[in-house]
Design a protein around this motif. Structure first.
Motif, PDB file in Angstrom:
ATOM      1  N   UNK A   2     -15.154 -32.672 -13.305  1.00  0.00           N
ATOM      2  CA  UNK A   2     -14.906 -32.143 -11.967  1.00  0.00           C
ATOM      3  C   UNK A   2     -15.844 -30.786 -11.819  1.00  0.00           C
ATOM      4  N   UNK A   3     -15.753 -30.145 -12.763  1.00  0.00           N
ATOM      5  CA  UNK A   3     -16.299 -28.523 -12.773  1.00  0.00           C
ATOM      6  C   UNK A   3     -17.958 -28.845 -12.645  1.00  0.00           C
ATOM      7  N   UNK A   4     -18.492 -29.980 -13.072  1.00  0.00           N
ATOM      8  CA  UNK A   4     -19.855 -30.405 -13.159  1.00  0.00           C
ATOM      9  C   UNK A   4     -20.373 -30.836 -11.904  1.00  0.00           C
ATOM     10  N   UNK A   5     -19.416 -31.103 -10.917  1.00  0.00           N
ATOM     11  CA  UNK A   5     -19.967 -31.754  -9.562  1.00  0.00           C
ATOM     12  C   UNK A   5     -19.633 -30.699  -8.383  1.00  0.00           C
ATOM     13  N   UNK A   6     -19.387 -29.522  -8.533  1.00  0.00           N
ATOM     14  CA  UNK A   6     -19.500 -28.415  -7.788  1.00  0.00           C
ATOM     15  C   UNK A   6     -18.261 -27.606  -7.448  1.00  0.00           C
ATOM     16  N   UNK A   7     -17.136 -28.084  -8.194  1.00  0.00           N
ATOM     17  CA  UNK A   7     -15.858 -27.322  -8.211  1.00  0.00           C
ATOM     18  C   UNK A   7     -15.843 -25.897  -9.017  1.00  0.00           C
ATOM     19  N   UNK A   8     -15.466 -24.907  -8.448  1.00  0.00           N
ATOM     20  CA  UNK A   8     -15.589 -23.797  -8.968  1.00  0.00           C
ATOM     21  C   UNK A   8     -14.102 -23.305  -9.823  1.00  0.00           C
ATOM     22  N   UNK A   9     -13.018 -24.236  -9.448  1.00  0.00           N
ATOM     23  CA  UNK A   9     -11.906 -24.018 -10.643  1.00  0.00           C
ATOM     24  C   UNK A   9     -11.121 -25.370 -10.128  1.00  0.00           C
ATOM     25  N   UNK A  10     -10.707 -25.859 -11.314  1.00  0.00           N
ATOM     26  CA  UNK A  10      -9.750 -27.222 -11.383  1.00  0.00           C
ATOM     27  C   UNK A  10      -8.564 -27.173 -11.878  1.00  0.00           C
ATOM     28  N   UNK A  11      -7.412 -27.415 -11.071  1.00  0.00           N
ATOM     29  CA  UNK A  11      -6.017 -27.531 -11.676  1.00  0.00           C
ATOM     30  C   UNK A  11      -5.807 -28.679 -12.444  1.00  0.00           C
ATOM     31  N   UNK A  12      -4.969 -28.614 -13.510  1.00  0.00           N
ATOM     32  CA  UNK A  12      -4.644 -29.873 -14.226  1.00  0.00           C
ATOM     33  C   UNK A  12      -3.196 -29.975 -14.018  1.00  0.00           C
ATOM     34  N   UNK A  13      -2.742 -31.168 -13.273  1.00  0.00           N
ATOM     35  CA  UNK A  13      -1.483 -31.729 -13.523  1.00  0.00           C
ATOM     36  C   UNK A  13      -0.575 -30.626 -13.030  1.00  0.00           C
ATOM     37  N   UNK A  14       0.472 -30.238 -13.386  1.00  0.00           N
ATOM     38  CA  UNK A  14       1.433 -29.201 -13.128  1.00  0.00           C
ATOM     39  C   UNK A  14       0.946 -28.025 -12.951  1.00  0.00           C
ATOM     40  N   UNK A  15      -0.461 -27.576 -13.349  1.00  0.00           N
ATOM     41  CA  UNK A  15      -0.900 -26.266 -13.032  1.00  0.00           C
ATOM     42  C   UNK A  15      -1.062 -26.026 -11.398  1.00  0.00           C
TER      43      UNK A  15
END
Length: 329
Positions: free
Chosen positions: A183-196
Motif C-alpha cells: 500500500x505504501x507504494x500506491x500513495x499512502x503516507x502511513x499504513x496501520x496493520x491490524x490492531x494498530x
C-alpha cells in the motif's frame, strides 16, 4: 460456450466449468465476446451466501472486457455500441464465460490506448474509487483520508487518486505487514496493520485533529472506529460489509457536532441511476487513458481456474486486482 455455473451455495469448489448455449442480447442489451473477467469480493459473497442472486443456478461475474458480439434492439445510437467495438462492462452476473450479456447502459467503450486486460479491471474499481473521493467524499486539497482495505483493488486506486487530487495525509489500514508495504507504494503516507488501527492512533497521526474523509468497506467495529476518527465536520463513506456484521446504524449523537455518513454501491448506481454511472465512468476511465492511474492488476488466471481465484481472494493474502483470462491475448 464455456461458462462457470453455481448450482448450490458454498465454498469455491461449487464453481463448475460447463458448456452452455451462447446467449443472445435482448432489447436494450449487447452480447460480448469476453477477453477478461474481473474477480470481485461481491462474487465471493454471491457464491457463498446468495448475495444479490435471484435464483439458482446462476453464473457469477460482474465485470468483463472484450468486443461486442451483437447488439439488441432499442440500444440508443448515442452510445455508439457496434459489433467489434472493444468495451468494458458491468454484467450483473454471467461474466465468467466466453460470451456475456450486459445492459447497454452499463457497457462502455474502452479508451484509445487502453488494453482489454487493463479494461477488465476498470468497471467496478475506477468509478467506485472516484465516487468515494469526489462525487460523495467531496475531497478538497490538503484534506486527510483514511482507507480500510488499502491494499485491495479499490484501496490501491484510492491511494493514487487521493494524491492526484492533492490530499494531505493519506492513511490506510491492512491486515498484514506485506500488504502495508504494498500500500505504501500506491500513495499512502502511513499504513496501520491490524490492531494498530484505532481512532486514537489516527488522531495521533493527525496531530489530534482526526481525518476529513474515511472510506470503509469492512463494517462492524471497523466502521465505528472510522467514524470516531473523523474531524468535527468529517465525512465517512461506507462501500461494503466485508466483515459480515449487521448493517451499520448511526444516531444523532454519533454525528454531532457535524459529521456525515453516506453509502456507495456501484451495482445499485447501475440499477438506479445509469446516466450518472456513465458520466462517472467517463471521468474515471479518462484517468487511466491519460496514464495518471494504474488499476494495479496483480494476477490473472485462466477461466478454468476460477476456483483457485476465489480461494486466493478468500485467503486475504492477495493485493490489487485479480482477473480471469477468458480469451485474452
Amino acid at each position: 460456450m464455456r461458462a462457470i455455473v453455481v448450482e448450490e451455495f458454498g465454498g469455491p469448489e461449487v464453481l463448475q466449468l460447463t458448456e452452455l448455449p451462447v446467449p443472445e442480447p435482448g432489447p436494450g442489451q449487447v452480447s460480448i465476446d469476453v477477453a477478461y473477467a474481473g474477480v470481485n469480493f461481491a462474487e465471493l459473497k454471491a457464491r457463498s451466501s446468495g448475495y444479490r442472486v435471484p435464483a439458482l443456478p446462476f453464473q457469477p461475474g460482474l465485470e468483463v472486457s472484450g468486443r461486442i458480439r451483437a447488439v439488441g434492439e432499442g440500444v440508443p445510437e448515442a452510445y455508439g455500441l457496434r459489433p467489434g467495438l472493444p468495451v468494458a462492462a458491468l454484467t450483473r452476473f454471467g461474466g465468467y464465460a466466453d460470451v456475456a450479456v450486459a445492459d447497454a447502459d452499463t457497457v462502455f467503450a474502452v479508451p484509445e490506448g487502453v488494453s482489454l486486460r487493463t479494461a477488465a479491471a476498470l468497471p467496478t474499481v475506477l468509478p467506485t474509487a472516484h465516487a468515494l473521493l469526489h462525487e460523495i467524499g467531496r475531497l478538497r486539497t490538503g484534506e486527510s483520508v483514511l482507507v480500510q482495505g488499502a491494499a485491495g483493488g479499490v484501496g490501491g486506486v484510492v491511494g493514487q487518486l487521493a494524491k492526484l487530487a492533492g490530499a494531505g495525509q493519506v492513511l490506510g489500514v491492512v491486515s498484514s505487514q506485506a500488504k502495508a508495504e504494498y500500500a505504501l507504494k500506491t500513495g499512502y503516507d502511513h499504513v496501520f496493520v491490524g490492531a494498530e488501527f484505532t481512532a486514537e492512533a489516527v488522531r495521533e497521526r493527525t496531530g489530534g485533529r482526526g481525518v476529513d474523509l474515511a472510506l470503509d468497506a469492512v463494517g462492524g467495529d471497523t466502521f465505528r472506529e472510522s467514524l470516531a476518527a473523523l474531524t468535527a465536520f468529517g465525512r465517512l463513506v461506507s462501500f461494503g460489509n466485508a466483515g459480515g456484521d449487521a448493517p451499520w446504524q448511526v444516531g444523532q449523537n454519533d454525528l454531532t457536532p457535524g459529521r456525515t455518513v453516506a453509502g456507495m454501491s456501484i451495482l445499485e448506481l447501475s440499477h438506479r441511476a445509469p446516466a450518472e454511472l456513465r458520466t462517472l465512468t467517463d471521468r474515471a476511465f479518462a484517468l487511466v487513458a491519460g496514464g495518471s492511474v494504474d488499476p494495479l492488476i496483480s494476477a490473472e488466471l485462466p477461466l478454468a481456474d476460477a476456483v483457485e481465484a476465489h480461494r486466493l481472494i478468500e485467503s486475504r493474502t492477495t493485493t490489487g486486482k485479480l482477473l480471469l483470462r477468458v480469451a485474452g491475448e
